[in-house]
Motif scaffolding. Sequence first.
Motif, PDB file in Angstrom:
ATOM      1  N   ASP A 182      11.626  -7.006   5.594  1.00 53.38           N
ATOM      2  CA  ASP A 182      10.319  -7.144   6.239  1.00 53.38           C
ATOM      3  C   ASP A 182      10.418  -7.921   7.550  1.00 53.38           C
ATOM      4  O   ASP A 182       9.502  -8.675   7.903  1.00 53.38           O
ATOM      5  CB  ASP A 182       9.336  -7.821   5.280  1.00 53.38           C
ATOM      6  N   GLN A 183      11.517  -7.728   8.277  1.00 52.09           N
ATOM      7  CA  GLN A 183      11.771  -8.493   9.498  1.00 52.09           C
ATOM      8  C   GLN A 183      11.423  -7.662  10.730  1.00 52.09           C
ATOM      9  O   GLN A 183      12.272  -6.987  11.319  1.00 52.09           O
ATOM     10  CB  GLN A 183      13.227  -8.966   9.533  1.00 52.09           C
ATOM     11  N   TYR A 184      10.160  -7.752  11.118  1.00 50.72           N
ATOM     12  CA  TYR A 184       9.653  -7.008  12.266  1.00 50.72           C
ATOM     13  C   TYR A 184      10.424  -7.364  13.540  1.00 50.72           C
ATOM     14  O   TYR A 184      10.609  -8.536  13.862  1.00 50.72           O
ATOM     15  CB  TYR A 184       8.163  -7.310  12.435  1.00 50.72           C
ATOM     16  N   ARG A 185      10.903  -6.343  14.257  1.00 51.70           N
ATOM     17  CA  ARG A 185      11.618  -6.411  15.537  1.00 51.70           C
ATOM     18  C   ARG A 185      13.031  -6.991  15.445  1.00 51.70           C
ATOM     19  O   ARG A 185      13.752  -7.024  16.446  1.00 51.70           O
ATOM     20  CB  ARG A 185      10.809  -7.195  16.593  1.00 51.70           C
ATOM     21  N   ASP A 186      13.462  -7.447  14.282  1.00 51.61           N
ATOM     22  CA  ASP A 186      14.785  -8.067  14.207  1.00 51.61           C
ATOM     23  C   ASP A 186      15.919  -7.048  14.289  1.00 51.61           C
ATOM     24  O   ASP A 186      17.001  -7.363  14.781  1.00 51.61           O
ATOM     25  CB  ASP A 186      14.921  -8.914  12.939  1.00 51.61           C
ATOM     26  N   SER A 187      15.676  -5.828  13.839  1.00 56.41           N
ATOM     27  CA  SER A 187      16.686  -4.785  14.036  1.00 56.41           C
ATOM     28  C   SER A 187      16.881  -4.544  15.533  1.00 56.41           C
ATOM     29  O   SER A 187      18.006  -4.442  16.023  1.00 56.41           O
ATOM     30  CB  SER A 187      16.272  -3.492  13.339  1.00 56.41           C
ATOM     31  N   LEU A 188      15.779  -4.470  16.270  1.00 54.47           N
ATOM     32  CA  LEU A 188      15.842  -4.313  17.722  1.00 54.47           C
ATOM     33  C   LEU A 188      16.568  -5.493  18.364  1.00 54.47           C
ATOM     34  O   LEU A 188      17.426  -5.311  19.233  1.00 54.47           O
ATOM     35  CB  LEU A 188      14.429  -4.192  18.287  1.00 54.47           C
ATOM     36  N   LYS A 189      16.226  -6.700  17.927  1.00 46.94           N
ATOM     37  CA  LYS A 189      16.857  -7.891  18.493  1.00 46.94           C
ATOM     38  C   LYS A 189      18.369  -7.874  18.272  1.00 46.94           C
ATOM     39  O   LYS A 189      19.136  -8.276  19.153  1.00 46.94           O
ATOM     40  CB  LYS A 189      16.260  -9.154  17.860  1.00 46.94           C
ATOM     41  N   ASP A 218       0.807  -1.199   0.000  1.00 48.30           N
ATOM     42  CA  ASP A 218       0.000   0.000   0.000  1.00 48.30           C
ATOM     43  C   ASP A 218       0.849   1.263   0.000  1.00 48.30           C
ATOM     44  O   ASP A 218       2.074   1.223   0.086  1.00 48.30           O
ATOM     45  CB  ASP A 218      -0.920   0.007   1.227  1.00 48.30           C
ATOM     46  N   HIS A 219       0.168   2.424  -0.075  1.00 48.11           N
ATOM     47  CA  HIS A 219       0.809   3.737   0.012  1.00 48.11           C
ATOM     48  C   HIS A 219       1.844   3.946  -1.091  1.00 48.11           C
ATOM     49  O   HIS A 219       2.867   4.588  -0.891  1.00 48.11           O
ATOM     50  CB  HIS A 219       1.481   3.952   1.384  1.00 48.11           C
ATOM     51  N   LYS A 220       1.672   3.395  -2.262  1.00 51.35           N
ATOM     52  CA  LYS A 220       2.641   3.571  -3.341  1.00 51.35           C
ATOM     53  C   LYS A 220       2.662   5.021  -3.804  1.00 51.35           C
ATOM     54  O   LYS A 220       1.639   5.699  -3.844  1.00 51.35           O
ATOM     55  CB  LYS A 220       2.308   2.651  -4.522  1.00 51.35           C
ATOM     56  N   SER A 221       3.837   5.504  -4.139  1.00 51.31           N
ATOM     57  CA  SER A 221       3.994   6.890  -4.546  1.00 51.31           C
ATOM     58  C   SER A 221       4.457   6.966  -5.985  1.00 51.31           C
ATOM     59  O   SER A 221       5.219   6.138  -6.451  1.00 51.31           O
ATOM     60  CB  SER A 221       5.031   7.573  -3.642  1.00 51.31           C
ATOM     61  N   LYS A 222       3.986   8.000  -6.704  1.00 50.63           N
ATOM     62  CA  LYS A 222       4.387   8.191  -8.085  1.00 50.63           C
ATOM     63  C   LYS A 222       5.530   9.192  -8.209  1.00 50.63           C
ATOM     64  O   LYS A 222       6.072   9.379  -9.283  1.00 50.63           O
ATOM     65  CB  LYS A 222       3.181   8.654  -8.916  1.00 50.63           C
ATOM     66  N   ILE A 247       6.683  -1.229   8.947  1.00 50.83           N
ATOM     67  CA  ILE A 247       6.455  -2.629   8.564  1.00 50.83           C
ATOM     68  C   ILE A 247       5.030  -3.068   8.907  1.00 50.83           C
ATOM     69  O   ILE A 247       4.325  -3.637   8.070  1.00 50.83           O
ATOM     70  CB  ILE A 247       7.489  -3.557   9.244  1.00 50.83           C
ATOM     71  N   VAL A 248       4.608  -2.816  10.142  1.00 53.60           N
ATOM     72  CA  VAL A 248       3.276  -3.286  10.551  1.00 53.60           C
ATOM     73  C   VAL A 248       2.166  -2.522   9.835  1.00 53.60           C
ATOM     74  O   VAL A 248       1.045  -3.030   9.701  1.00 53.60           O
ATOM     75  CB  VAL A 248       3.084  -3.183  12.081  1.00 53.60           C
ATOM     76  N   SER A 249       2.485  -1.323   9.330  1.00 50.78           N
ATOM     77  CA  SER A 249       1.489  -0.516   8.616  1.00 50.78           C
ATOM     78  C   SER A 249       1.524  -0.759   7.112  1.00 50.78           C
ATOM     79  O   SER A 249       0.751  -0.134   6.370  1.00 50.78           O
ATOM     80  CB  SER A 249       1.732   0.979   8.895  1.00 50.78           C
ATOM     81  N   TYR A 300       9.360   4.564  21.886  1.00 53.54           N
ATOM     82  CA  TYR A 300       9.167   5.960  21.478  1.00 53.54           C
ATOM     83  C   TYR A 300       9.164   6.059  19.953  1.00 53.54           C
ATOM     84  O   TYR A 300       8.293   6.706  19.359  1.00 53.54           O
ATOM     85  CB  TYR A 300      10.284   6.812  22.094  1.00 53.54           C
ATOM     86  N   GLY A 301      10.114   5.401  19.310  1.00 56.82           N
ATOM     87  CA  GLY A 301      10.188   5.410  17.853  1.00 56.82           C
ATOM     88  C   GLY A 301       8.965   4.766  17.222  1.00 56.82           C
ATOM     89  O   GLY A 301       8.442   5.247  16.203  1.00 56.82           O
ATOM     90  N   LEU A 302       8.498   3.688  17.817  1.00 56.14           N
ATOM     91  CA  LEU A 302       7.305   2.999  17.312  1.00 56.14           C
ATOM     92  C   LEU A 302       6.102   3.947  17.325  1.00 56.14           C
ATOM     93  O   LEU A 302       5.329   4.019  16.356  1.00 56.14           O
ATOM     94  CB  LEU A 302       7.027   1.765  18.176  1.00 56.14           C
ATOM     95  N   ASP A 303       5.964   4.709  18.394  1.00 57.42           N
ATOM     96  CA  ASP A 303       4.851   5.647  18.516  1.00 57.42           C
ATOM     97  C   ASP A 303       4.962   6.779  17.493  1.00 57.42           C
ATOM     98  O   ASP A 303       3.979   7.121  16.820  1.00 57.42           O
ATOM     99  CB  ASP A 303       4.808   6.223  19.935  1.00 57.42           C
ATOM    100  N   VAL A 304       6.159   7.342  17.352  1.00 52.58           N
ATOM    101  CA  VAL A 304       6.373   8.429  16.384  1.00 52.58           C
ATOM    102  C   VAL A 304       6.116   7.930  14.963  1.00 52.58           C
ATOM    103  O   VAL A 304       5.497   8.617  14.141  1.00 52.58           O
ATOM    104  CB  VAL A 304       7.800   8.996  16.505  1.00 52.58           C
ATOM    105  N   GLY A 305       6.569   6.713  14.669  1.00 61.83           N
ATOM    106  CA  GLY A 305       6.368   6.138  13.343  1.00 61.83           C
ATOM    107  C   GLY A 305       4.914   5.904  13.031  1.00 61.83           C
ATOM    108  O   GLY A 305       4.440   6.187  11.910  1.00 61.83           O
ATOM    109  N   MET A 306       4.164   5.394  13.996  1.00 55.35           N
ATOM    110  CA  MET A 306       2.738   5.142  13.777  1.00 55.35           C
ATOM    111  C   MET A 306       1.974   6.449  13.549  1.00 55.35           C
ATOM    112  O   MET A 306       1.073   6.518  12.704  1.00 55.35           O
ATOM    113  CB  MET A 306       2.141   4.387  14.972  1.00 55.35           C
TER     114      MET A 306
END
Length: 286
Positions: A59-66, A4-8, A33-35, A273-279
């Motif tokens: 597309d690896q949710y939370r793996d950067s954090l891990k 979704d959200h593709k840009s031209k 990722i989740v959005s 904090y980053g998760l909230d700002v991103g959402m």
Amino acid sequence: MHEDHKSKIDHYLIVEGGGFKTGFTSGLLDAFIVSRFSPFSSLLGISGGAVALSYFLADQYRDSLKSILHLAKDENFLNYRRTFGKEGYMDIDMLKVVAEKKVPFDINKAFKEMDEKDVRFVLTHRESGDARYMNPNMDNWLDLVTASCTLPFVTKGKHVIEGEEYFDGGWSDAIPAQWAYERGAKRITILRTWPKEILSTQSWADYFGSIYFKAIPGLQNAFEHSYEKYNASIEFINNPPKDLIIDQLCPIKVLKSGTYSYSKKTIMSDYRYGLDVGMQYVANFK
């Protein structure tokens, strides 16, 4: 991934470095990722931002954090007794070990995502001191990420790729917004690890490097003027051309983790904090 959200338009994503402050960046990208949010035609990662961007592309949710938490608890990653040794205080080669074995990076999935996107990691060429904006491939991906994170005086100081020596891209172009604009960007989303009003001053590493590397003019110049280049980037970002939209996702206050100072508690706090700002960004994106 991210249908979704593709840009031209030419929409660039720039992911700034920040050592253990990258926990905040990981939260921002996990929100994307989740959005299922990725309107970007081009993506650039610098230093720790290159690590977070890699896991995002796969597309690896939370793996950067891990991966950050794994390095934070590993006694072999940071060791003051190695400060003047070959490996340096921070054993940067462990990034590759983590990505291959501990928190496996799905390079095949990330590379497939590159079919429709231009992905680059920013490195500093050690001989010339110039920024290099390099496209990863299946063979050199982790080497480029490691090179972009290789810090003078903190890690081994250089990483060799195809016979050329490189180190942290933050020294030559920490936030390459102007470079992106010159390549046709119409919108740039920048993931920051510092509050947007903070400017840089000459650090001890800048000053020491400008003296230590006086026999290598290009490298000496990179250290001597690094903070000036950073501040010039901030000036460009805060006063963009009329045909350019710039979005900055950055903390309002200095993050709880530092570049080298951290605890599991501070990393998790910055991540949430980053998760909230991103959402919030995704919800309000137009």
